[in-house]
Design an enzyme around this catalytic site. Structure first.
Site, PDB file in Angstrom:
ATOM      1  CG  ASN A 143      -5.926   1.403  12.198  1.00 42.29           C
ATOM      2  OD1 ASN A 143      -6.138   0.829  13.264  1.00 42.29           O
ATOM      3  ND2 ASN A 143      -4.735   1.879  11.902  1.00 42.29           N
ATOM      4  CB  THR A 144      -8.938   5.398  13.798  1.00 40.57           C
ATOM      5  OG1 THR A 144      -7.630   5.635  13.277  1.00 40.57           O
ATOM      6  CG2 THR A 144      -9.138   6.231  15.053  1.00 40.57           C
TER       7      THR A 144
ATOM      8  CE  LYS B 296      -3.339   2.592   2.742  1.00 32.05           C
ATOM      9  NZ  LYS B 296      -3.946   2.758   4.094  1.00 32.05           N
TER      10      LYS B 296
ATOM     11  CB  ALA C  33      -8.206   7.423   5.421  1.00 29.52           C
ATOM     12  N   GLY C  34     -10.774   7.445   7.589  1.00 30.64           N
ATOM     13  CA  GLY C  34     -11.855   8.312   8.040  1.00 30.64           C
ATOM     14  C   GLY C  34     -13.194   7.644   8.272  1.00 30.64           C
TER      15      GLY C  34
END
EC number: 2.8.1.10
Length: 254
Positions: free
Chosen positions: A204-205, A95, A182-183
């Site tokens: 992830n987060t 990635k 992301a996000g």
């Protein structure tokens, strides 16, 4: 026919890609198993954080590693990290993450195109992280990318589909898997992206910071499955104005 995600000629049943950047290592295995993820991202610098602790020891067998070039500031650094990753035995998947912006962590699209072209020619399965831009996505496709990974909102923000309109354009116009990255902060947002026609979700987060990590991983798995099924089935029509009764409004009292 069974619906599968195909990347670099490899088939995956799951459309959930799990990030590993913010986990307590002891919880990674549970998150992978509960989420059903078959691909997990890995920052190369975490592969051996100490003599007694190695993230690779916590990832279940059979899961495909997706090393990322986190920390790279230009194409040259990203290529060096990718080559080092393959030399360490992490495989051909990579990635591309190239960021010069430390505040918003937006990817450098032009440097990403350069790195993608170099690595694709060397036989890597390249998945570039990018700002959603149609011309950039076309350039990445021409450079040999196996998929494109547009951000939904800034990394780690959990703000959801802030770039929804731009991602939809990529889904409609680019003949590559579009992996929303992301996000994404909630399972409902992952479901919405899949309903749009995204090929997969990277998260992830939202999971790593949840109160119950394994259960949140499972919630994402189910949301992604539901969104994909809705997309394949065909979403119901939307009326521009007015309503339409589900049952007849006349006749039954006469």
């Amino acid at each position: 026919m069974e619906d599968k995600l195909i990347l670099g000629g490899k088939e995956f049943k799951s459309r959930f890609i799990l990030g590993s950047g913010k986990y307590n290592l002891n919880l990674i295995k549970a998150a992978v198993e509960q989420g059903g993820a078959e691909i997990i991202t890995l920052a190369l610098r975490r592969a051996n954080t100490s003599e007694s602790e190695n993230i690779l020891d916590y990832i279940p067998k059979g899961v495909t590693l997706l090393p990322n070039t986190s920390g790279a500031r230009n194409a040259e650094e990203a290529v060096r990290i990718a080559r080092l990753s393959r030399a360490m035995g992490c495989g051909d998947f990579v990635k591309i993450e190239i960021m010069r912006d430390a505040k918003y962590l937006f990817p450098d699209n032009q440097e990403t195109i350069k790195a993608t072209e170099i690595l694709a020619k060397e036989g890597f399965v390249v998945l570039p992280y990018m700002n959603p831009d149609l011309n950039v996505a076309r350039d990445l496709q021409n450079a040999g990318a196996a998929a494109v990974m547009p951000l939904a909102s800034p990394i780690g923000s959990n703000k959801g589909l802030a770039t929804k309109a731009m991602i939809q354009i990529l889904i409609d116009e680019i003949d590559l898997p579009i992996i929303v990255d992301a996000g994404i902060g909630k399972p409902s947002q992952a479901c919405e992206a899949m309903q749009m026609g995204a090929a997969a979700i990277m998260a992830n987060t939202a999971i790593a910071t949840a109160g119950n990590i394994p259960d949140m991983a499972e919630a994402f798995k189910l949301a992604i499955q539901a969104g994909r099924k809705a997309y394949l089935t065909g979403m119901g029509r939307v009326l521009a104005r007015g309503g339409s009764a589900s049952d007849p409004l006349t006749g039954f009292l006469r």
